[in-house]
Design a protein around this motif. Structure first.
Motif, PDB file in Angstrom:
ATOM      1  N   UNK A   8       0.864  -1.159  -0.086  1.00  0.00           N
ATOM      2  CA  UNK A   8      -0.117  -0.074   0.020  1.00  0.00           C
ATOM      3  C   UNK A   8       0.780   1.260  -0.106  1.00  0.00           C
ATOM      4  N   UNK A   9       1.969   1.119   0.612  1.00  0.00           N
ATOM      5  CA  UNK A   9       2.907   2.398   0.792  1.00  0.00           C
ATOM      6  C   UNK A   9       3.421   2.709  -0.780  1.00  0.00           C
ATOM      7  N   UNK A  10       3.726   1.428  -1.499  1.00  0.00           N
ATOM      8  CA  UNK A  10       4.219   1.683  -2.767  1.00  0.00           C
ATOM      9  C   UNK A  10       3.080   2.184  -3.748  1.00  0.00           C
ATOM     10  N   UNK A  11       2.084   1.758  -3.636  1.00  0.00           N
ATOM     11  CA  UNK A  11       0.533   2.014  -4.390  1.00  0.00           C
ATOM     12  C   UNK A  11       0.521   3.687  -4.062  1.00  0.00           C
ATOM     13  N   UNK A  12       0.664   4.296  -2.888  1.00  0.00           N
ATOM     14  CA  UNK A  12       0.528   5.595  -2.487  1.00  0.00           C
ATOM     15  C   UNK A  12       1.468   6.416  -3.374  1.00  0.00           C
ATOM     16  N   UNK A  13       2.682   5.808  -3.524  1.00  0.00           N
ATOM     17  CA  UNK A  13       3.842   6.487  -4.475  1.00  0.00           C
ATOM     18  C   UNK A  13       3.585   6.587  -5.770  1.00  0.00           C
ATOM     19  N   UNK A  14       2.864   5.523  -6.223  1.00  0.00           N
ATOM     20  CA  UNK A  14       2.232   5.415  -7.585  1.00  0.00           C
ATOM     21  C   UNK A  14       1.170   6.472  -7.759  1.00  0.00           C
ATOM     22  N   UNK A  15       0.102   6.362  -7.068  1.00  0.00           N
ATOM     23  CA  UNK A  15      -0.938   7.351  -7.105  1.00  0.00           C
ATOM     24  C   UNK A  15      -0.812   8.950  -6.972  1.00  0.00           C
ATOM     25  N   UNK A  16       0.403   9.178  -6.167  1.00  0.00           N
ATOM     26  CA  UNK A  16       0.781  10.376  -5.856  1.00  0.00           C
ATOM     27  C   UNK A  16       1.265  10.960  -7.269  1.00  0.00           C
ATOM     28  N   UNK A  17       2.187  10.203  -7.838  1.00  0.00           N
ATOM     29  CA  UNK A  17       2.701  10.511  -9.089  1.00  0.00           C
ATOM     30  C   UNK A  17       1.820  10.886 -10.308  1.00  0.00           C
ATOM     31  N   UNK A  60      10.405   2.490  -9.208  1.00  0.00           N
ATOM     32  CA  UNK A  60       9.832   1.717 -10.169  1.00  0.00           C
ATOM     33  C   UNK A  60       8.280   2.247 -10.275  1.00  0.00           C
ATOM     34  N   UNK A  61       7.616   2.496  -9.305  1.00  0.00           N
ATOM     35  CA  UNK A  61       6.249   2.728  -8.995  1.00  0.00           C
ATOM     36  C   UNK A  61       6.058   4.212  -9.913  1.00  0.00           C
ATOM     37  N   UNK A  62       7.149   5.257  -9.562  1.00  0.00           N
ATOM     38  CA  UNK A  62       6.967   6.436 -10.006  1.00  0.00           C
ATOM     39  C   UNK A  62       7.299   6.249 -11.663  1.00  0.00           C
ATOM     40  N   UNK A  63       8.249   5.415 -11.919  1.00  0.00           N
ATOM     41  CA  UNK A  63       8.401   5.400 -13.131  1.00  0.00           C
ATOM     42  C   UNK A  63       7.193   4.749 -14.202  1.00  0.00           C
TER      43      UNK A  63
END
Length: 219
Positions: free
Chosen positions: A19-28, A200-203
């Motif tokens: 979920x923390x990685x998902x938050x990074x993805x969604x923020x970007x 990677x989530x940001x990419x």
């Protein structure tokens, strides 16, 4: 094409790595595409129906060209309502922790409820299955604390990613972008892998709503 459904199979809330990685993805994603509509679906929220004897009987009735009745009709409506909640999205983000070498049972429950004829798939006696989820894209975050592709068999096997991506492709979703964080928490510092997963989530998020592969970050 700007509706994204985030489906979470993690029950760990603020302690969840996926979920923390998902938050990074969604923020970007929101930073570069403020027009995107994101709906979160916590599979642990109690809204998933069971798929028991009445639902199974309804499925076989549909296969046989009949209309379900009584309890079977009620179960079939629940499955269709669940599918429609799933199908409204243009694209998906899944958070999938590894449980016992595979996916959490709550995600398998979702798959079993919505994988129905006329919803997820069509079937022809001569040619077999056809996936009906067309023109959709999925980003999948895989996490696990023991298994890793560079570790021996004593650290387990991966029936998580192969199973889930096989289901996505069977359902018609061929554009799948994976993000992995698989530290060996018993012996290694997880921080380098954690940073790599968030990068990677940001990419992936940067190119997710555009055709083609996501733009890669330099450095």
């Amino acid at each position: 094409m700007n509706k994204l459904l985030h489906i979470s199979a993690s029950p760990r809330g603020p302690r969840s790595e996926s979920l923390a990685i998902a938050a990074t993805f969604l923020d970007e994603l929101r930073a570069i595409r403020p027009d995107v509509t994101v709906e979160h679906w916590d599979l642990w929220d109690g809204t998933l129906p069971e798929f028991g004897p009445p639902a199974a009987a309804a499925k076989m009735a549909i296969f046989g060209g009949a209309d379900p009745e009584g309890d079977e009709a009620t179960a079939w409506r629940a499955a269709r309502d669940t599918f429609e909640r799933f199908d409204f999205a243009d694209h998906y983000l899944f958070t999938v922790p590894m449980w016992n070498a595979s996916v959490p049972y709550i995600l398998k429950q979702l798959i079993d409820v919505i994988s129905q004829p006329g919803m997820i798939f069509g079937f022809d006696p001569s040619t077999g299955y056809t996936g009906l989820l067309q023109n959709k894209r999925a980003a999948v975050i895989y996490t696990g604390a023991v298994y890793g592709p560079d570790r021996g068999p004593g650290f387990g096997n991966d029936f998580q990613q192969p199973y889930f991506e096989d289901w996505l492709r069977w359902a018609g979703v061929d554009d799948i972008r994976s993000i992995e964080f698989r530290p060996n928490l018993a012996t290694a510092d997880p921080e380098p892998g954690r940073r790599a997963a968030h990068l990677r989530a940001t990419e992936v998020a940067r190119g997710f709503l555009s055709p083609g592969e996501p733009t890669l970050l330099a450095g």
